[in-house]
Design a protein around this motif. Structure first.
Motif, PDB file in Angstrom:
ATOM      1  N   UNK A 187       0.853  -1.184   0.000  1.00 15.17           N
ATOM      2  CA  UNK A 187       0.000   0.000   0.000  1.00 15.17           C
ATOM      3  C   UNK A 187       0.892   1.238   0.000  1.00 15.17           C
ATOM      4  N   UNK A 188       0.699   2.098  -1.007  1.00 16.15           N
ATOM      5  CA  UNK A 188       1.522   3.295  -1.148  1.00 16.15           C
ATOM      6  C   UNK A 188       0.739   4.575  -0.895  1.00 16.15           C
ATOM      7  N   UNK A 189      -0.587   4.477  -0.912  1.00 16.37           N
ATOM      8  CA  UNK A 189      -1.457   5.632  -0.715  1.00 16.37           C
ATOM      9  C   UNK A 189      -2.553   5.216   0.253  1.00 16.37           C
ATOM     10  N   UNK A 190      -2.882   6.110   1.191  1.00 13.74           N
ATOM     11  CA  UNK A 190      -4.028   5.845   2.048  1.00 13.74           C
ATOM     12  C   UNK A 190      -5.075   6.906   1.772  1.00 13.74           C
ATOM     13  N   UNK A 191      -6.337   6.541   1.862  1.00 14.41           N
ATOM     14  CA  UNK A 191      -6.838   5.229   2.244  1.00 14.41           C
ATOM     15  C   UNK A 191      -6.728   4.212   1.110  1.00 14.41           C
ATOM     16  N   UNK A 192      -6.445   3.000   1.490  1.00  8.84           N
ATOM     17  CA  UNK A 192      -6.514   1.839   0.592  1.00  8.84           C
ATOM     18  C   UNK A 192      -7.296   0.770   1.332  1.00  8.84           C
ATOM     19  N   UNK A 193      -8.208   0.128   0.613  1.00  8.16           N
ATOM     20  CA  UNK A 193      -9.093  -0.864   1.220  1.00  8.16           C
ATOM     21  C   UNK A 193      -8.995  -2.177   0.461  1.00  8.16           C
ATOM     22  N   UNK A 194      -8.812  -3.269   1.208  1.00  2.85           N
ATOM     23  CA  UNK A 194      -8.726  -4.607   0.631  1.00  2.85           C
ATOM     24  C   UNK A 194      -9.927  -5.423   1.077  1.00  2.85           C
ATOM     25  N   UNK A 195     -10.477  -6.190   0.170  1.00  4.29           N
ATOM     26  CA  UNK A 195     -11.523  -7.152   0.502  1.00  4.29           C
ATOM     27  C   UNK A 195     -10.841  -8.505   0.612  1.00  4.29           C
ATOM     28  N   UNK A 196     -11.000  -9.140   1.773  1.00  3.28           N
ATOM     29  CA  UNK A 196     -10.320 -10.400   2.072  1.00  3.28           C
ATOM     30  C   UNK A 196     -11.377 -11.475   2.300  1.00  3.28           C
ATOM     31  N   UNK A 197     -11.215 -12.615   1.613  1.00  4.09           N
ATOM     32  CA  UNK A 197     -12.228 -13.669   1.667  1.00  4.09           C
ATOM     33  C   UNK A 197     -12.112 -14.521   2.928  1.00  4.09           C
ATOM     34  N   UNK A 198     -13.004 -15.520   3.021  1.00  2.00           N
ATOM     35  CA  UNK A 198     -13.054 -16.435   4.153  1.00  2.00           C
ATOM     36  C   UNK A 198     -11.708 -17.076   4.461  1.00  2.00           C
ATOM     37  N   UNK A 199     -10.922 -17.306   3.433  1.00  6.34           N
ATOM     38  CA  UNK A 199      -9.643 -17.999   3.609  1.00  6.34           C
ATOM     39  C   UNK A 199      -8.470 -17.050   3.812  1.00  6.34           C
ATOM     40  N   UNK A 200      -8.746 -15.773   3.995  1.00  5.53           N
ATOM     41  CA  UNK A 200      -7.674 -14.815   4.254  1.00  5.53           C
ATOM     42  C   UNK A 200      -6.930 -14.395   3.011  1.00  5.53           C
ATOM     43  N   UNK A 201      -7.563 -14.490   1.839  1.00  2.00           N
ATOM     44  CA  UNK A 201      -6.917 -14.108   0.581  1.00  2.00           C
ATOM     45  C   UNK A 201      -7.529 -12.807   0.065  1.00  2.00           C
ATOM     46  N   UNK A 202      -6.686 -11.961  -0.491  1.00  2.00           N
ATOM     47  CA  UNK A 202      -7.163 -10.703  -1.063  1.00  2.00           C
ATOM     48  C   UNK A 202      -7.917 -10.991  -2.358  1.00  2.00           C
ATOM     49  N   UNK A 203      -9.156 -10.495  -2.422  1.00  2.00           N
ATOM     50  CA  UNK A 203      -9.961 -10.723  -3.621  1.00  2.00           C
ATOM     51  C   UNK A 203     -10.352  -9.424  -4.318  1.00  2.00           C
ATOM     52  N   UNK A 204      -9.991  -8.281  -3.730  1.00  2.00           N
ATOM     53  CA  UNK A 204     -10.268  -6.992  -4.341  1.00  2.00           C
ATOM     54  C   UNK A 204      -9.554  -5.889  -3.585  1.00  2.00           C
ATOM     55  N   UNK A 205      -9.343  -4.748  -4.275  1.00  2.00           N
ATOM     56  CA  UNK A 205      -8.633  -3.620  -3.666  1.00  2.00           C
ATOM     57  C   UNK A 205      -9.175  -2.335  -4.263  1.00  2.00           C
ATOM     58  N   UNK A 206      -9.272  -1.310  -3.416  1.00  2.00           N
ATOM     59  CA  UNK A 206      -9.697   0.008  -3.879  1.00  2.00           C
ATOM     60  C   UNK A 206      -8.795   1.054  -3.244  1.00  2.00           C
ATOM     61  N   UNK A 207      -8.273   1.964  -4.050  1.00  2.00           N
ATOM     62  CA  UNK A 207      -7.408   3.038  -3.564  1.00  2.00           C
ATOM     63  C   UNK A 207      -8.210   4.335  -3.609  1.00  2.00           C
ATOM     64  N   UNK A 208      -8.277   5.006  -2.463  1.00  2.00           N
ATOM     65  CA  UNK A 208      -9.002   6.266  -2.370  1.00  2.00           C
ATOM     66  C   UNK A 208     -10.188   6.150  -1.425  1.00  2.00           C
ATOM     67  N   UNK A 209     -10.783   7.307  -1.145  1.00  2.00           N
ATOM     68  CA  UNK A 209     -11.948   7.353  -0.261  1.00  2.00           C
ATOM     69  C   UNK A 209     -13.186   6.918  -1.025  1.00  2.00           C
ATOM     70  N   UNK A 210     -14.128   6.349  -0.295  1.00  2.00           N
ATOM     71  CA  UNK A 210     -15.347   5.858  -0.939  1.00  2.00           C
ATOM     72  C   UNK A 210     -16.512   5.892   0.036  1.00  2.00           C
ATOM     73  N   UNK A 211     -17.681   5.758  -0.509  1.00  2.00           N
ATOM     74  CA  UNK A 211     -18.919   5.639   0.255  1.00  2.00           C
ATOM     75  C   UNK A 211     -19.144   4.143   0.488  1.00  2.00           C
ATOM     76  N   UNK A 212     -18.656   3.639   1.618  1.00  2.00           N
ATOM     77  CA  UNK A 212     -18.598   2.196   1.853  1.00  2.00           C
ATOM     78  C   UNK A 212     -19.930   1.568   2.246  1.00  2.00           C
ATOM     79  N   UNK A 213     -20.934   2.375   2.557  1.00  2.00           N
ATOM     80  CA  UNK A 213     -22.231   1.778   2.882  1.00  2.00           C
ATOM     81  C   UNK A 213     -23.248   2.018   1.761  1.00  2.00           C
ATOM     82  N   UNK A 214     -22.750   2.206   0.551  1.00  2.00           N
ATOM     83  CA  UNK A 214     -23.623   2.379  -0.602  1.00  2.00           C
ATOM     84  C   UNK A 214     -24.294   1.033  -0.947  1.00  2.00           C
ATOM     85  N   UNK A 215     -25.426   1.065  -1.632  1.00  2.00           N
ATOM     86  CA  UNK A 215     -26.083  -0.191  -2.028  1.00  2.00           C
ATOM     87  C   UNK A 215     -25.172  -1.107  -2.854  1.00  2.00           C
TER      88      UNK A 215
END
Length: 192
Positions: free
Chosen positions: A136-164
């Motif tokens: 991670x070189x920029x914050x905020x950075x957000x990773x989605x991690x699955x049941x097995x502890x593996x990264x399955x997605x990443x987003x760099x930047x601020x976001x509306x995390x409770x959007x539909x």
């Protein structure tokens, strides 16, 4: 004139914070990877100063957000992460907002109180090692991690995390069939 690496990093992060600060937050366009990536282990502390690792959250889908109290875009998105945790948090899903503040939990506690964060737990990596391990070189950075502890997605930047859109994505991941575990690994995490 020679600038050291630390000053260059602080300058870069400051420029990125100013760049993102004026942008309106939107639902992130986090796309899931075609194949999950292993996540290296690192240590951090909780509000009681207990040392934890991602393995302590085994069996849960995690939204791991690296942020800091001094980061303007991070400050803007934190209430939406709090609302997401309130709405979806539980035994199958957890928002792990991991502060990178060198001042430690005192700064995070003060920030949570001032902004009205009630549902997120406080986690801190004052060493910044998690950012290095995760690339991670920029914050905020957000990773989605699955049941097995593996990264399955990443987003760099601020976001509306409770959007539909985010809620639908997370529900899709949480509701996916629980994977079969390999007895030779712990939560799919690879240790250094």
């Amino acid at each position: 004139m020679r600038m050291d690496t630390k000053r260059i990093g602080v300058l870069f992060l400051s420029m990125m914070a100013v760049t993102f600060a004026g942008q309106a937050m939107a639902a992130p366009a986090m796309k899931l990877y075609d194949a999950p990536w292993p996540v290296l282990s690192f240590r951090f502390t909780d509000a009681t100063r207990h040392t934890l690792s991602l393995a302590d959250f085994g069996g849960r889908v995690l939204l791991l957000n690296l942020w800091a109290t001094w980061c303007i875009p991070c400050r803007k998105e934190m209430p939406s992460l709090d609302r997401l945790q309130a709405r979806l948090g539980g035994p199958a899903f957890h928002v792990l907002a991991l502060s990178q503040d060198k001042a430690g939990d005192d700064a995070v506690k003060r920030f949570f109180r001032n902004v009205g964060i009630h549902h997120l737990r406080r986690y801190v990596d004052s060493t910044g090692r998690s950012a290095n391990v995760l690339g991670v070189f920029v914050i905020p950075t957000t990773l989605l991690i699955d049941w097995e502890g593996r990264e399955i997605g990443r987003y760099v930047g601020a976001a509306d995390w409770d959007s539909p859109a985010v809620i639908a994505l997370i529900r899709r991941v949480v509701d996916a069939p629980y994977p079969t575990r390999d007895p030779g690994t712990e939560n799919g995490l690879r240790y250094e």
